[in-house]
Design an enzyme around this catalytic site. Structure first.
Site, mmCIF file in Angstrom:
data_model
loop_
_atom_site.group_PDB
_atom_site.id
_atom_site.type_symbol
_atom_site.label_atom_id
_atom_site.label_comp_id
_atom_site.label_asym_id
_atom_site.label_seq_id
_atom_site.Cartn_x
_atom_site.Cartn_y
_atom_site.Cartn_z
ATOM 1 N N CYS A 20 -107.408 -72.791 -57.352
ATOM 2 C CA CYS A 20 -107.661 -72.000 -58.569
ATOM 3 C C CYS A 20 -108.768 -72.585 -59.444
ATOM 4 C CB CYS A 20 -106.376 -71.855 -59.361
ATOM 5 S SG CYS A 20 -105.061 -71.118 -58.394
ATOM 6 N N HIS A 45 -108.121 -70.001 -66.584
ATOM 7 C CA HIS A 45 -107.577 -69.431 -65.350
ATOM 8 C C HIS A 45 -106.266 -68.723 -65.697
ATOM 9 C CE1 HIS A 45 -105.711 -68.906 -61.563
ATOM 10 N NE2 HIS A 45 -104.883 -69.929 -61.691
ATOM 11 N N ASN A 86 -102.025 -63.601 -60.986
ATOM 12 C CA ASN A 86 -102.840 -64.795 -60.742
ATOM 13 C C ASN A 86 -103.722 -64.544 -59.513
ATOM 14 O OD1 ASN A 86 -103.846 -67.273 -59.938
ATOM 15 N ND2 ASN A 86 -101.941 -68.388 -60.249
HETATM 16 N N1 COA Z 1 -86.959 -62.953 -60.103
HETATM 17 C C1 COA Z 1 -85.742 -63.320 -60.556
HETATM 18 N N2 COA Z 1 -85.295 -64.586 -60.532
HETATM 19 C C2 COA Z 1 -86.121 -65.513 -60.033
HETATM 20 C C3 COA Z 1 -87.403 -65.200 -59.550
HETATM 21 C C4 COA Z 1 -87.805 -63.867 -59.585
HETATM 22 N N3 COA Z 1 -89.002 -63.464 -59.155
HETATM 23 N N4 COA Z 1 -87.982 -66.335 -59.120
HETATM 24 C C5 COA Z 1 -87.112 -67.331 -59.321
HETATM 25 N N5 COA Z 1 -85.982 -66.845 -59.880
HETATM 26 C C6 COA Z 1 -84.784 -67.565 -60.273
HETATM 27 C C7 COA Z 1 -84.596 -68.833 -59.461
HETATM 28 O O1 COA Z 1 -83.874 -68.559 -58.282
HETATM 29 C C8 COA Z 1 -83.812 -69.688 -60.421
HETATM 30 O O2 COA Z 1 -82.472 -69.259 -60.410
HETATM 31 P P1 COA Z 1 -81.255 -70.315 -60.591
HETATM 32 O O3 COA Z 1 -81.464 -70.911 -61.943
HETATM 33 O O4 COA Z 1 -80.050 -69.464 -60.465
HETATM 34 O O5 COA Z 1 -81.433 -71.306 -59.505
HETATM 35 C C9 COA Z 1 -84.410 -69.306 -61.731
HETATM 36 O O6 COA Z 1 -84.978 -68.011 -61.607
HETATM 37 C C10 COA Z 1 -85.528 -70.267 -62.136
HETATM 38 O O7 COA Z 1 -85.795 -69.954 -63.421
HETATM 39 P P2 COA Z 1 -86.539 -70.954 -64.342
HETATM 40 O O8 COA Z 1 -86.098 -72.357 -64.113
HETATM 41 O O9 COA Z 1 -86.331 -70.477 -65.724
HETATM 42 O O10 COA Z 1 -88.006 -70.784 -63.887
HETATM 43 P P3 COA Z 1 -89.247 -71.253 -64.663
HETATM 44 O O11 COA Z 1 -89.077 -71.088 -66.120
HETATM 45 O O12 COA Z 1 -89.668 -72.593 -64.158
HETATM 46 O O13 COA Z 1 -90.324 -70.192 -64.227
HETATM 47 C C11 COA Z 1 -92.268 -70.011 -62.899
HETATM 48 C C12 COA Z 1 -90.750 -70.148 -62.909
HETATM 49 C C13 COA Z 1 -92.725 -70.029 -61.460
HETATM 50 C C14 COA Z 1 -92.634 -68.670 -63.511
HETATM 51 C C15 COA Z 1 -92.911 -71.164 -63.720
HETATM 52 O O14 COA Z 1 -92.392 -72.385 -63.289
HETATM 53 C C16 COA Z 1 -94.397 -71.177 -63.617
HETATM 54 O O15 COA Z 1 -95.070 -70.257 -64.015
HETATM 55 N N6 COA Z 1 -94.987 -72.285 -63.101
HETATM 56 C C17 COA Z 1 -96.420 -72.382 -62.928
HETATM 57 C C18 COA Z 1 -96.783 -71.637 -61.699
HETATM 58 C C19 COA Z 1 -98.242 -71.390 -61.582
HETATM 59 O O16 COA Z 1 -98.840 -70.899 -62.500
HETATM 60 N N7 COA Z 1 -98.815 -71.691 -60.421
HETATM 61 C C20 COA Z 1 -100.156 -71.456 -60.131
HETATM 62 C C21 COA Z 1 -101.018 -72.444 -60.830
HETATM 63 S S1 COA Z 1 -102.663 -72.228 -60.413
#
Ligand code: COA
Length: 322
Positions: free
Chosen positions: A112, A249, A279
């Site tokens: 990215c 980004h 993204n």
């Molecule tokens: N729909 C519903 N539930 C989902 C899901 C989806 N698409 N994806 C994951 N979950 C669930 C998981 O199974 C987990 O459930 P559990 O708690 O029962 O185990 C829970 O949601 C995880 O939630 P949470 O811990 O609140 O997630 P988060 O706040 O860390 O958010 C991301 C997840 C991926 C959105 C976040 O970590 C993020 O944006 N990270 C950066 C990613 C990124 O930008 N990457 C590219 C960089 S270039």
């Protein structure tokens, strides 16, 4: 001497998948995706909308915007990690499609952060008087690298391409700061595929796909992006108040908001289009630049900061005068 952006262009695949469509394919919801990421929909490439095709469409638009003929381009750089063909490189395919017969062409991959590093690379050539005009393109078909059975990653990404025409100019200003943290690389990975055939969207093969430790990547981004922006401001002798826009980004709306908060700068200075595009990795910054230019929001003399971050781990910021 460095380059100034003379024109921008973009290409968005025709097909759009909104969050409701995804909620019929897997256990997820519009509420979860929007709440966690700010994403409402993403464009998904169909067969024929390849990295090279989209890159060429974006490049053609950027050339028309810059009023530069394809034969006047000396360098074509495509930033991508999702090209369908390893060889020839996408940049050579773009050259063929747009008729930029005089250009030297190569691809660059730094996930990215790739577009920012491609822009820096082009600036280095222009700065050394090796080339005068460059096309710098970010293009991705991430839907081919996405595991559509992994809801924690597949809802985040989209496809698209953005391009800029860079032309060497005496009074242009471009200052950059970049870093890499190889030891953190396992937080975001994608192993090269051994199944080159087209993957029907919405299905899953046992090949390898993008994998991510979301929380680690989130922590990395919100700590390192403000740091590198302050670094580039200091290098340039500019204050944060002098910056018109911070173009980050587009990985997650919460990352952008957190950076704004951390920098104590108003959110209005951080353009966002992630709601509509998701993204798009190295395409996100040029897509955002093109959108803001088309909307007439960029004025000559504006100070703009671009910042990329992602797999590698890699991150950086560049400051330019529009
Ligand atoms: N729909 C519903 N539930 C989902 C899901 C989806 N698409 N994806 C994951 N979950 C669930 C998981 O199974 C987990 O459930 P559990 O708690 O029962 O185990 C829970 O949601 C995880 O939630 P949470 O811990 O609140 O997630 P988060 O706040 O860390 O958010 C991301 C997840 C991926 C959105 C976040 O970590 C993020 O944006 N990270 C950066 C990613 C990124 O930008 N990457 C590219 C960089 S270039």
């Amino acid at each position: 001497m460095v380059g100034k952006i003379k024109g921008t262009g973009s290409y968005r695949p025709v097909q759009v998948w909104d969050n409701d469509k995804l909620s019929h394919m897997m256990e997820t919801s519009d509420e979860w995706i929007r709440g966690r990421t700010g994403i409402g929909q993403r464009h998904i490439a169909s067969q024929g909308e390849t990295v090279a095709y989209m890159a060429a469409r974006a490049a053609g638009e950027a050339l028309r915007d810059a009023e530069v003929r394809p034969e006047e381009i000396d360098l074509i750089l495509v930033s991508t990690m999702s090209s369908e063909r390893i060889m020839p490189c996408a940049a050579c395919e773009v050259q063929k499609l747009i008729g930029a017969t005089g250009a030297t062409c190569f691809d660059l991959n730094s996930a990215c952060t790739g577009f920012l590093l491609a822009l820096n690379t082009a600036q280095a050539y222009l700065g050394q008087h090796i080339y005068k005009r460059a096309l710098v393109i970010g293009a991705e078909v991430l839907s081919n690298l996405t595991n559509w059975q992994d809801r924690s990653t597949c809802v985040l990404f989209g496809d698209g391409a953005g391009a800029v025409v860079l032309e060497a100019e005496e009074d242009a200003v471009y200052i950059q700061a970049t870093h890499s943290i190889g030891k953190g690389g396992d937080a975001l990975t994608c192993t090269s595929r051994n199944q080159p055939e087209f993957v029907e969207k919405g299905t899953n093969l046992s090949a390898t796909y993008m994998q991510m430790d979301g929380k680690e990547v989130f922590k990395f981004a919100v700590s390192k992006v403000p740091e590198v922006i302050f670094e580039v401001l200091e290098k340039a002798g500019k204050t944060k108040e002098e910056i018109r826009f911070y173009m980050l980004h587009q990985a997650n709306q919460r990352i952008v908001s957190s950076v704004a908060k951390h920098m104590k700068e108003p959110l209005e200075k951080y353009p966002m289009n992630i709601e509509r595009l998701g993204n798009t990795s190295s395409a996100s910054i040029p897509l955002l630049l093109d959108e803001w230019k088309k909307r007439g929001k960029l004025n000559p003399g504006d100070w703009i900061v671009l910042s990329g971050f992602g797999g590698g781990l890699t991150y950086g910021a560049s400051l330019m005068r529009w």
